[in-house]
Enzyme design. Structure first.
Site, short mmCIF file in Angstrom:
data_model
loop_
_atom_site.label_atom_id
_atom_site.label_comp_id
_atom_site.label_asym_id
_atom_site.label_seq_id
_atom_site.Cartn_x
_atom_site.Cartn_y
_atom_site.Cartn_z
N ASP A 40 1.26 -70.54 -117.15
CA ASP A 40 1.91 -69.93 -115.87
C ASP A 40 1.81 -71.16 -114.78
O ASP A 40 0.75 -71.50 -114.75
CB ASP A 40 1.56 -68.61 -115.44
N ARG A 112 5.13 -53.00 -108.87
CA ARG A 112 5.18 -53.94 -109.92
C ARG A 112 4.09 -54.92 -110.19
O ARG A 112 3.39 -55.12 -111.08
CB ARG A 112 6.35 -54.64 -109.61
N ARG A 192 14.61 -54.23 -100.93
CA ARG A 192 13.56 -53.42 -101.27
C ARG A 192 12.35 -53.59 -100.80
O ARG A 192 11.99 -54.51 -99.69
CB ARG A 192 13.32 -53.81 -102.82
N ASP A 311 13.62 -61.99 -118.97
CA ASP A 311 15.01 -62.33 -118.21
C ASP A 311 15.31 -63.77 -118.59
O ASP A 311 16.62 -64.13 -118.32
CB ASP A 311 14.31 -62.58 -116.64
N ALA A 324 12.33 -54.42 -117.76
CA ALA A 324 10.89 -54.58 -118.18
C ALA A 324 10.46 -54.21 -119.46
O ALA A 324 9.85 -54.68 -120.31
CB ALA A 324 9.73 -54.08 -117.27
#
Length: 424
Positions: A40, A112, A192, A311, A324
């Site tokens: 990542d 999350r 949000r 995604d 998810a």
């Protein structure tokens, strides 16, 4: 802690992106005995974000990972009813999930970032997944014998299979599709937030939302819906407001939010909603543009050595409540298909995986559109006659589903359809 694992398969897998899709694929591939390198570009994975939901079809996956359910239990939302109101605050109906939980098992809803950290900690604790952060992939490549990635430092990694799991702008999409494609605005965006509920508990208009512990409430208006969840025994609050938006997503689709923008959207709404917005710490508010993608013709590359998951393959609207979960199903099914295929037939495994996943994913994607339209284009004369028509659709074919068992059970039959036209 003991982590059950099948004997080594000899299959090497590179996974790009350590979100829910990438981590789930890494853990499941490790469970099946595949060798995993997970990379990542972020130098560290910090617990950012707000509420995320996992249906029973994915919460059952957590149960396969020792210690994860116990780690999540103190973090998650525990209200088992959802109260609907119209935009002016008139009560419409309550939807209970008690029977659903009894029949299919619990859902998991929570922060999350906190849930992500719990899963990352499990992946690290397994001890056999090679996790490399700060590793920025800039290119994908493959041939008939394998696939790989190149980083911004010029380092190259190769494997039998590469999984592109770094989201809607994955560089793996070019290899799979053969061209660059840009995400399009969906015409909607979401404000949000997640913040401590101390001030809400002191305010007469909002106190009831947190006083009795966890709660879940929604307000439905024309082309706007506002959902609020009190979590951790009412000590923290998350709310999301989905609304029409024509903002650009050329460079980014998440920005710091402005309370004055939210207040314009909910002008004239229930004073509870307005007060919730006013009491939101300004540094905890985000404006998230919802990305739209046409369904892809395929999730796998021409050589069937690279696959798009999560995604990168199929972004979901939040109203599906399955983004998810479907990312996790991708990883579970792919690991199982590689297990069935074996080292010598990984291309077959990827082709079977795509055939298993393609129709299910796109049918579930459509539920996000239908739920949004159910709320945003609500016929209030009809709703007052039948309030339960406002309820979220909870369908057994989506939620009461074991992706791993289905993959093993259907592998041979699906393999026999390869080379024939797909029923899209």
């Amino acid at each position: 802690m003991d982590f059950p694992r099948l004997p080594p398969s000899g299959i090497k897998v590179i996974i790009v992106g350590a979100g829910f899709a990438g981590l789930s694929a890494a853990i499941e591939c490790d469970r099946k005995g595949h060798s995993v390198l997970l990379v990542d570009k972020a130098p560290e994975l910090v617990p950012l974000g707000d509420i995320i939901s996992f249906g029973q079809n994915s919460s059952r996956i957590f149960d396969q990972w020792p210690g994860v359910r116990a780690a999540l239990d103190p973090l998650i939302h525990k209200a088992d009813v959802f109260h609907f109101h119209d935009w002016q605050g008139n009560f419409v109906t309550t939807q209970s999930f008690t029977e659903e939980h009894r029949a299919w098992g619990p859902r998991i809803n929570g922060h999350r970032g906190e849930i992500h950290q719990a899963i990352l900690q499990h992946a690290r604790a397994r001890g056999s997944i090679d996790i490399r952060l700060g590793c920025h992939v800039v290119d994908y490549f493959e041939d008939g014998d394998g696939a790989g990635v190149e980083t911004d430092t010029g380092e190259r990694f190769t494997a039998d299979v590469v999984l592109a799991a770094e989201g809607v702008r994955s560089r793996g999409r070019k290899l799979v599709l053969g061209f660059e494609d840009a995400p399009q605005p969906s015409g909607y965006a979401v404000f949000r937030t997640w913040f401590p509920a101390d001030e809400l508990a002191k305010n007469e208009k909002t106190r009831h939302l947190v006083a009795a512990g966890d709660s879940h409430n929604g307000w439905i208006g024309e082309d706007v819906h506002f959902l609020a969840a009190a979590v951790k025994d009412g000590t923290e609050m998350s709310w999301v407001c989905t609304h029409k938006d024509d903002g650009s997503i050329e460079e980014s689709w998440q920005f710091p939010g402005k309370k004055e923008d939210v207040l314009r959207v909910v002008e004239g709404w229930d004073p509870v909603v307005v007060e919730l917005v006013k009491l939101t710490p300004p540094d905890r508010l985000f404006d998230y543009k919802l990305v739209f993608r046409d369904p892809l013709p395929t999730f796998i590359s021409p050589q069937a050595r690279t696959a798009l998951i999560g995604d990168a393959a199929h972004p979901f609207l939040p109203t599906s409540i399955q983004g998810a979960s479907q990312a996790m199903e991708d990883g579970v099914v792919l690991a199982a298909c590689l297990d069935r295929a074996g080292k010598g037939k990984v291309q077959e495994g990827l082709r079977v995986w795509e055939r298993i996943r393609y129709e299910r994913v796109h049918k579930i994607q459509q539920t996000g559109v239908s739920t949004r339209e159910q709320w945003h284009k609500a016929d209030w004369d009809a709703i007052w006659k039948d309030p339960e028509s406002m309820h979220l659709k909870r369908e057994a074919w989506i939620l009461n589903f074991d992706a791993e068992a289905d993959a093993y059970a259907s592998y041979d039959a699906v393999r026999d359809t390869l080379g024939k036209g797909r029923a899209d």
